[in-house]
Design a protein around this motif. Structure first.
Motif, short mmCIF file in Angstrom:
data_model
loop_
_atom_site.label_atom_id
_atom_site.label_comp_id
_atom_site.label_asym_id
_atom_site.label_seq_id
_atom_site.Cartn_x
_atom_site.Cartn_y
_atom_site.Cartn_z
N ALA A 1 3.39 -5.24 2.95
CA ALA A 1 5.60 -5.32 2.08
C ALA A 1 6.38 -5.04 3.19
CB ALA A 1 5.18 -3.92 1.58
N ALA A 2 5.65 -4.50 4.66
CA ALA A 2 7.09 -4.04 5.32
C ALA A 2 7.36 -5.34 6.04
CB ALA A 2 6.95 -3.02 6.78
N GLY A 3 6.33 -6.09 6.66
CA GLY A 3 6.34 -7.71 6.84
C GLY A 3 6.93 -8.79 6.02
N ALA A 4 6.27 -8.40 4.79
CA ALA A 4 7.17 -9.49 4.02
C ALA A 4 8.08 -8.75 3.59
CB ALA A 4 5.49 -9.52 2.60
N GLY A 5 9.19 -8.33 4.12
CA GLY A 5 10.92 -7.74 4.13
C GLY A 5 10.93 -7.33 3.16
N GLU B 1 6.90 1.79 -0.26
CA GLU B 1 6.83 3.26 -0.99
C GLU B 1 5.72 3.23 -2.65
OE1 GLU B 1 5.93 6.42 1.04
OE2 GLU B 1 6.47 5.19 2.07
N ARG B 2 6.25 2.34 -3.58
CA ARG B 2 5.92 2.66 -4.55
C ARG B 2 4.31 1.46 -4.24
NH1 ARG B 2 4.88 3.68 -7.94
NH2 ARG B 2 6.05 1.85 -9.72
N ALA B 3 4.36 0.41 -3.27
CA ALA B 3 2.90 -0.19 -3.10
C ALA B 3 1.88 1.54 -2.82
CB ALA B 3 2.57 -0.99 -1.79
N LEU B 4 1.66 2.34 -2.52
CA LEU B 4 1.65 3.41 -2.42
C LEU B 4 0.92 4.02 -3.07
CD1 LEU B 4 -0.21 4.94 -0.13
CD2 LEU B 4 2.36 6.15 0.52
N GLU B 5 1.75 4.23 -3.87
CA GLU B 5 2.06 4.90 -5.46
C GLU B 5 0.84 4.56 -6.45
OE1 GLU B 5 6.02 7.23 -5.84
OE2 GLU B 5 5.64 5.73 -6.54
N VAL B 6 0.92 3.03 -6.15
CA VAL B 6 0.06 2.26 -7.51
C VAL B 6 -1.41 2.19 -6.84
CG1 VAL B 6 -0.25 0.53 -7.97
CG2 VAL B 6 2.18 1.25 -8.46
N SER C 1 -5.42 -18.53 -17.82
CA SER C 1 -4.14 -19.65 -17.16
C SER C 1 -2.50 -18.63 -17.57
CB SER C 1 -4.33 -20.67 -18.24
OG SER C 1 -4.29 -20.81 -19.14
N GLU C 2 -2.82 -18.50 -18.19
CA GLU C 2 -1.38 -17.68 -18.50
C GLU C 2 -0.94 -16.56 -17.59
OE1 GLU C 2 -1.01 -15.32 -22.43
OE2 GLU C 2 -2.63 -17.10 -22.97
N PHE C 3 -1.55 -15.99 -16.23
CA PHE C 3 -1.24 -15.50 -15.37
C PHE C 3 -1.59 -16.06 -14.40
CE2 PHE C 3 -3.60 -12.78 -18.73
CZ PHE C 3 -3.07 -11.91 -19.55
N SER C 4 -0.01 -16.46 -13.73
CA SER C 4 0.14 -16.52 -12.28
C SER C 4 0.03 -15.94 -11.26
CB SER C 4 1.74 -17.09 -12.44
OG SER C 4 1.44 -18.54 -13.44
N VAL C 5 -0.66 -16.09 -10.42
CA VAL C 5 -0.90 -15.73 -9.19
C VAL C 5 1.00 -15.12 -8.67
CG1 VAL C 5 -1.24 -15.18 -6.42
CG2 VAL C 5 -2.86 -15.51 -8.92
N PRO C 6 1.49 -14.06 -7.39
CA PRO C 6 3.08 -14.81 -7.71
C PRO C 6 3.11 -14.98 -5.96
CG PRO C 6 2.85 -11.59 -7.98
CD PRO C 6 0.56 -13.03 -8.43
N ASP C 7 4.06 -16.45 -6.57
CA ASP C 7 3.55 -16.92 -4.97
C ASP C 7 5.12 -16.85 -4.28
OD1 ASP C 7 4.04 -19.38 -3.47
OD2 ASP C 7 4.79 -20.51 -4.58
N THR C 8 4.87 -15.31 -3.38
CA THR C 8 5.19 -14.83 -2.56
C THR C 8 4.85 -14.24 -1.07
OG1 THR C 8 4.50 -12.78 -3.01
CG2 THR C 8 6.54 -13.72 -4.06
N LEU C 9 5.43 -14.19 0.06
CA LEU C 9 4.84 -14.30 1.29
C LEU C 9 3.70 -12.47 0.99
CD1 LEU C 9 4.37 -14.35 4.39
CD2 LEU C 9 6.14 -12.76 4.46
N ALA C 10 4.31 -11.61 0.57
CA ALA C 10 3.26 -10.76 0.19
C ALA C 10 2.26 -10.97 -0.22
CB ALA C 10 3.70 -9.67 -0.48
N ALA C 11 2.32 -11.34 -1.42
CA ALA C 11 0.83 -11.79 -2.35
C ALA C 11 -0.07 -12.46 -1.16
CB ALA C 11 1.29 -12.98 -3.44
N ARG C 12 0.39 -13.46 -1.20
CA ARG C 12 -0.40 -14.52 0.04
C ARG C 12 -1.23 -13.83 1.14
NH1 ARG C 12 4.17 -18.26 -0.70
NH2 ARG C 12 5.31 -18.07 1.00
N GLY D 1 -6.39 2.81 2.12
CA GLY D 1 -5.86 1.64 1.07
C GLY D 1 -4.06 1.09 1.07
N GLY D 2 -2.62 2.21 1.08
CA GLY D 2 -1.54 2.09 0.75
C GLY D 2 -1.39 1.98 1.37
N HIS D 3 -1.01 2.46 2.47
CA HIS D 3 -0.91 2.41 3.99
C HIS D 3 -0.68 0.76 4.23
CE1 HIS D 3 0.74 6.39 4.17
NE2 HIS D 3 0.24 7.04 4.23
#
Length: 200
Positions: free
Chosen positions: A91-95, A102-107, A4-15, A83-85
């Motif tokens: 992420a582009a759609g989320a602004g 690019e960091r999302a792709l790298e990770v 319960s200590e770890f909360s899902v980010p409440d963001t457009l990209a996460a959703r 998957g990175g692409h």
């Protein structure tokens, strides 16, 4: 340490990432992705890694295997690059700004590296060791037992070993110059079967 200590980010990209995972991936692969996110966040605490981009880590974890599904498979790119692409497009759609996309792709790509230096890429390091635990059983005693049990109860492993094993063998056969081949040659099928998380 509690789940319960770890909360899902409440963001457009996460959703959006979770929606894509649930629409295109199997339950077992999506549960693996969510466990990988939780393990990554937990390892950040255990290893004393700070300054994490938690939204980036969540999106990358949830989408790190989406390149294995038919709809996003690429006949020339490794599944982690594919998957990175997908993550870049989301992420582009989320602004997100270009550099963060690019960091999302790298990770995602680096989660399949043999080792990631946390000083260079903290999120890549965390996803690499998190997936190492969930797939290969690396560092099984690094996290508290009760916490591990709660995570496995929340996100059951199901048919992960069979499903992921089949995916990575297929990728290795069709794309022998990618990380999938190294994983198969490195005994990932045997590691999946012997993973102590399978017995919990």
């Amino acid at each position: 340490m509690r789940l319960s200590e770890f909360s899902v980010p409440d963001t457009l990209a996460a959703r959006g990432a979770l929606a894509l995972a649930e629409q295109y991936q199997s339950e077992a692969i999506t549960a693996h992705a969510l466990r990988s996110w939780v393990w990554a966040e937990a390892f950040a605490l255990v290893d004393g890694i700070t300054g994490i981009d938690h939204e980036l880590l969540y999106v990358a974890a949830v989408l790190h295997d989406i390149g294995t599904v038919t709809e996003f498979d690429n006949h020339t790119l490794s599944y982690e690059h594919a998957g990175g692409h997908v993550a870049i497009a989301l992420a582009a759609g989320a602004g997100w700004e270009s550099e963060r996309r690019e960091r999302a792709l790298e990770v995602i790509v680096r989660h399949n590296w043999p080792r990631v230096d946390p000083a260079i890429d903290a999120e890549g390091y965390l996803l690499e060791i998190a997936t190492g635990l969930d797939i290969s059983g690396a560092r099984p005693d690094a996290l508290p037992r009760e916490f591990v049990r709660d995570v496995l109860d929340a996100y059951p492993r199901g048919a992960l070993a069979a499903e992921f094993g089949a995916c990575v063998v297929d990728q290795a056969e069709r794309k022998p110059d990618t990380a999938a081949r190294r994983l198969v040659d490195g005994g990932v099928l045997e590691k999946l079967a012997a993973n102590p998380l399978e017995a919990r």
